[in-house]
Design an enzyme around this catalytic site. Structure first.
Site, PDB file in Angstrom:
ATOM      1  N   LYS A   1      54.771  61.362  66.764  1.00 31.94           N
ATOM      2  CA  LYS A   1      54.141  61.692  68.006  1.00 31.94           C
ATOM      3  C   LYS A   1      54.680  60.590  68.720  1.00 31.94           C
ATOM      4  O   LYS A   1      54.607  59.298  68.531  1.00 31.94           O
ATOM      5  CB  LYS A   1      52.821  61.660  68.177  1.00 31.94           C
ATOM      6  CG  LYS A   1      52.100  61.274  69.639  1.00 31.94           C
ATOM      7  CD  LYS A   1      50.663  61.566  69.352  1.00 31.94           C
ATOM      8  CE  LYS A   1      49.953  61.017  70.902  1.00 31.94           C
ATOM      9  NZ  LYS A   1      48.563  61.368  70.872  1.00 31.94           N
TER      10      LYS A   1
ATOM     11  N   LYS B   1      54.651  58.616  72.581  1.00 24.89           N
ATOM     12  CA  LYS B   1      53.667  58.226  73.714  1.00 24.89           C
ATOM     13  C   LYS B   1      54.879  58.015  74.805  1.00 24.89           C
ATOM     14  O   LYS B   1      55.523  57.233  74.870  1.00 24.89           O
ATOM     15  CB  LYS B   1      52.881  56.978  73.576  1.00 24.89           C
ATOM     16  CG  LYS B   1      52.184  56.603  74.881  1.00 24.89           C
ATOM     17  CD  LYS B   1      51.137  57.499  75.360  1.00 24.89           C
ATOM     18  CE  LYS B   1      49.998  57.330  74.282  1.00 24.89           C
ATOM     19  NZ  LYS B   1      48.717  58.091  74.582  1.00 24.89           N
TER      20      LYS B   1
ATOM     21  N   ASN C   1      43.462  65.186  74.911  1.00 26.67           N
ATOM     22  CA  ASN C   1      42.515  64.396  74.814  1.00 26.67           C
ATOM     23  C   ASN C   1      41.799  63.762  76.220  1.00 26.67           C
ATOM     24  O   ASN C   1      41.068  62.887  76.226  1.00 26.67           O
ATOM     25  CB  ASN C   1      42.566  63.280  74.149  1.00 26.67           C
ATOM     26  CG  ASN C   1      43.639  62.066  74.483  1.00 26.67           C
ATOM     27  OD1 ASN C   1      44.641  62.323  74.787  1.00 26.67           O
ATOM     28  ND2 ASN C   1      43.234  61.169  75.074  1.00 26.67           N
TER      29      ASN C   1
ATOM     30  N   HIS D   1      42.368  62.241  68.135  1.00 29.77           N
ATOM     31  CA  HIS D   1      42.997  61.511  68.927  1.00 29.77           C
ATOM     32  C   HIS D   1      42.744  59.990  68.271  1.00 29.77           C
ATOM     33  O   HIS D   1      41.765  59.833  67.571  1.00 29.77           O
ATOM     34  CB  HIS D   1      42.535  61.604  70.273  1.00 29.77           C
ATOM     35  CG  HIS D   1      42.676  60.341  71.291  1.00 29.77           C
ATOM     36  ND1 HIS D   1      41.835  59.551  71.394  1.00 29.77           N
ATOM     37  CD2 HIS D   1      43.654  59.829  71.954  1.00 29.77           C
ATOM     38  CE1 HIS D   1      41.938  58.517  72.105  1.00 29.77           C
ATOM     39  NE2 HIS D   1      43.414  58.832  72.577  1.00 29.77           N
TER      40      HIS D   1
ATOM     41  N   HIS E   1      46.439  54.552  65.547  1.00 37.31           N
ATOM     42  CA  HIS E   1      47.318  53.394  65.824  1.00 37.31           C
ATOM     43  C   HIS E   1      47.329  52.263  64.680  1.00 37.31           C
ATOM     44  O   HIS E   1      47.847  51.145  64.798  1.00 37.31           O
ATOM     45  CB  HIS E   1      46.309  52.759  67.137  1.00 37.31           C
ATOM     46  CG  HIS E   1      46.710  53.317  68.385  1.00 37.31           C
ATOM     47  ND1 HIS E   1      46.201  54.638  68.681  1.00 37.31           N
ATOM     48  CD2 HIS E   1      47.477  52.759  69.478  1.00 37.31           C
ATOM     49  CE1 HIS E   1      46.546  54.745  69.800  1.00 37.31           C
ATOM     50  NE2 HIS E   1      47.222  53.659  70.442  1.00 37.31           N
TER      51      HIS E   1
ATOM     52  N   ARG F   1      39.820  45.749  78.562  1.00 35.74           N
ATOM     53  CA  ARG F   1      41.556  46.225  78.479  1.00 35.74           C
ATOM     54  C   ARG F   1      41.795  46.611  80.000  1.00 35.74           C
ATOM     55  O   ARG F   1      41.203  47.447  80.574  1.00 35.74           O
ATOM     56  CB  ARG F   1      41.539  47.353  77.340  1.00 35.74           C
ATOM     57  CG  ARG F   1      42.977  47.847  77.332  1.00 35.74           C
ATOM     58  CD  ARG F   1      43.066  48.991  76.319  1.00 35.74           C
ATOM     59  NE  ARG F   1      44.086  49.617  76.422  1.00 35.74           N
ATOM     60  CZ  ARG F   1      44.803  50.727  75.677  1.00 35.74           C
ATOM     61  NH1 ARG F   1      43.877  50.814  74.586  1.00 35.74           N
ATOM     62  NH2 ARG F   1      45.810  51.061  75.885  1.00 35.74           N
TER      63      ARG F   1
END
Length: 446
Positions: free
Chosen positions: A196, A198, A291, A342, A371, A425
């Site tokens: 995948k 990004k 998502n 996700h 991740h 964040r």
């Protein structure tokens, strides 16, 4: 022996975890990401673990919740969700969730994201008390291993000069060759069989070229592209047409259910036009995953009625835990919608919880996102291993993981010593350290 499963103590430990300079449409990951580790301790000494986002708004809700759990039974998970939590709606309503890239924030999403960690911790404690893995508490596993996908990112070689950060050995990936090299590295280390990317970082033609390069390097392997809503409907339709022969699905190409429905309908129409009327009555075109526009139960009706999405990417953090994940999967199955999972920046506690619930979902036909390979730090005594792109489902009591208290303390010290700039964040703020004029882009970017 009868165990006393009364909750005697709840410990909350906010931490900062090293993160790589991974790019997305809103900016770049900060050098450290906030996470929250939840420990629920019973009267007879059993400790259950949970993990969720560690930003200030989550901590502000987690602290009063923790205080109200003392004296309740760890078995009363239903009661946990009945606790009235006062959420300051002005902090979240109508704002874009920059960190999670999961659509518009609401007070209910915030509440569920906090409750999810406590639910997981209760289930972990229950499993330890009963000598059963969490998947047994959820009805039993239907697979012995859960498949994960390599999560590819455009990225810098390192964080900007002068920014305190941990080093890594991955190097930059800013073009098709760099993306393919990154994919090869992740495959060699972890055996991933699907990939995948990004997206939403560079103009669409550059990302089309990157996916084409992946298709050439890994023929026959499932590929995905996720621009996080950065494209217009017209751009999304063009990309779907150009990559329709290689994509497993296209994830959140544009923002909102209505726009996703346009892309889905247009993609089907284009595919029928190319193949003639024989495709009528069968799904054609590139499936769309999300998502961002299906993130709560209340959003399901519109999306499924409009056939806006064909795969829902669940995340137990913001759906409210493992049992709600199962509920979502059952609804998706009833409507013929695919389901996968996700991922956001997370550690091993979340990965263990994710794997336990994924093991119980019958119709999990797409590899899950994670991740975790990008995280160089963890709070577990032993890192979770991917073998041939899969994680073996633990049959040990609870989640099957153990907390490394020294490492937890070290990462908490980093949080306490931070001046506050990294406790929430903000990918746009992180980008401004390299590009001072950067502002969160107006969507669609292209």
């Amino acid at each position: 022996m009868t165990r006393d499963l009364t909750i005697a103590e709840v410990r909350l430990t906010p931490i900062l975890v090293a993160d790589a300079p991974l790019l997305n449409t809103q900016g770049v990951h900060q050098p450290y990401t906030p996470r929250l580790i939840v420990e629920i301790v019973t009267a007879d000494g059993i400790t259950g673990l949970g993990e969720t986002y560690g930003d200030t708004k989550y901590l502000e809700l987690a602290r009063p919740l923790a205080e109200r759990l003392t004296g309740r039974s760890v078995m009363d998970v239903n009661g946990l969700f009945e606790i009235d939590l006062a959420v300051d709606s002005s902090r979240v309503e109508g704002q874009t969730d920059a960190g999670g890239l999961r659509g518009v924030q609401t007070a209910d999403k915030l509440r569920l994201s906090v409750l999810s960690a406590f639910e997981v911790a209760c289930l972990d404690a229950q499993g330890k008390a009963l000598g059963l893995p969490v998947h047994a508490l959820l009805g039993g596993k239907v697979r012995d291993a859960v498949e994960y996908s390599a999560y590819l990112f455009y990225r810098w070689a390192g964080h900007p000069a002068g920014v305190p950060a941990e080093e890594d050995e991955w190097g930059a990936a800013l073009d098709p060759a760099g993306v393919v090299e990154q994919a090869r590295g992740l495959q060699e280390r972890h055996g991933f069989g699907s990939f995948k990317l990004k997206g939403g970082v560079f103009p669409p033609d550059e990302e089309i070229a990157a996916v084409r390069a992946l298709a050439d390097a890994f023929p026959g392997h499932p590929l995905r592209l996720d621009p996080n809503g950065a494209w217009s409907v017209a751009t999304a339709l063009r990309v779907a047409k150009e990559l329709g022969d290689v994509l497993e699905y296209l994830e959140d190409p544009t923002l909102g259910t209505a726009a996703m429905a346009e892309v889905a309908a247009g993609s089907r129409g284009a595919a029928r036009g190319a193949s003639g009327p024989g495709g009528a009555g069968r799904r054609t075109g590139v499936p769309l995953a999300t998502n961002m526009c299906v993130t709560t139960f209340g959003e399901i009706k519109e999306a499924f009625t409009l056939d806006a999405v064909q795969v829902v990417l669940c995340d137990h953090h913001y759906w409210g835990g493992l049992r709600n994940t199962q509920r979502l999967a059952a609804i998706c199955a009833a409507f013929g919608v695919g389901v996968s999972m996700h991922s956001n920046t997370h550690l091993g506690v979340s990965l263990a919880a994710m794997t336990q619930v994924a093991a119980t979902v019958p119709g999990l036909h797409h590899a899950c996102d994670s991740h975790y390979p990008w995280q160089s730090e963890d709070v577990l005594t032993e890192r979770t291993a991917f073998v041939d792109g899969r994680i073996a489902v633990s049959d040990a009591p609870g989640l099957g993981v153990e907390l490394d208290r020294d490492e937890l303390a070290r990462l908490h010290r980093r949080w306490t010593e931070d001046d506050g700039s990294l406790r929430d964040r903000d990918d746009a703020a992180a980008m401004r350290t390299a590009e001072p004029d950067w502002r969160t882009p107006v969507m669609p970017r292209w």
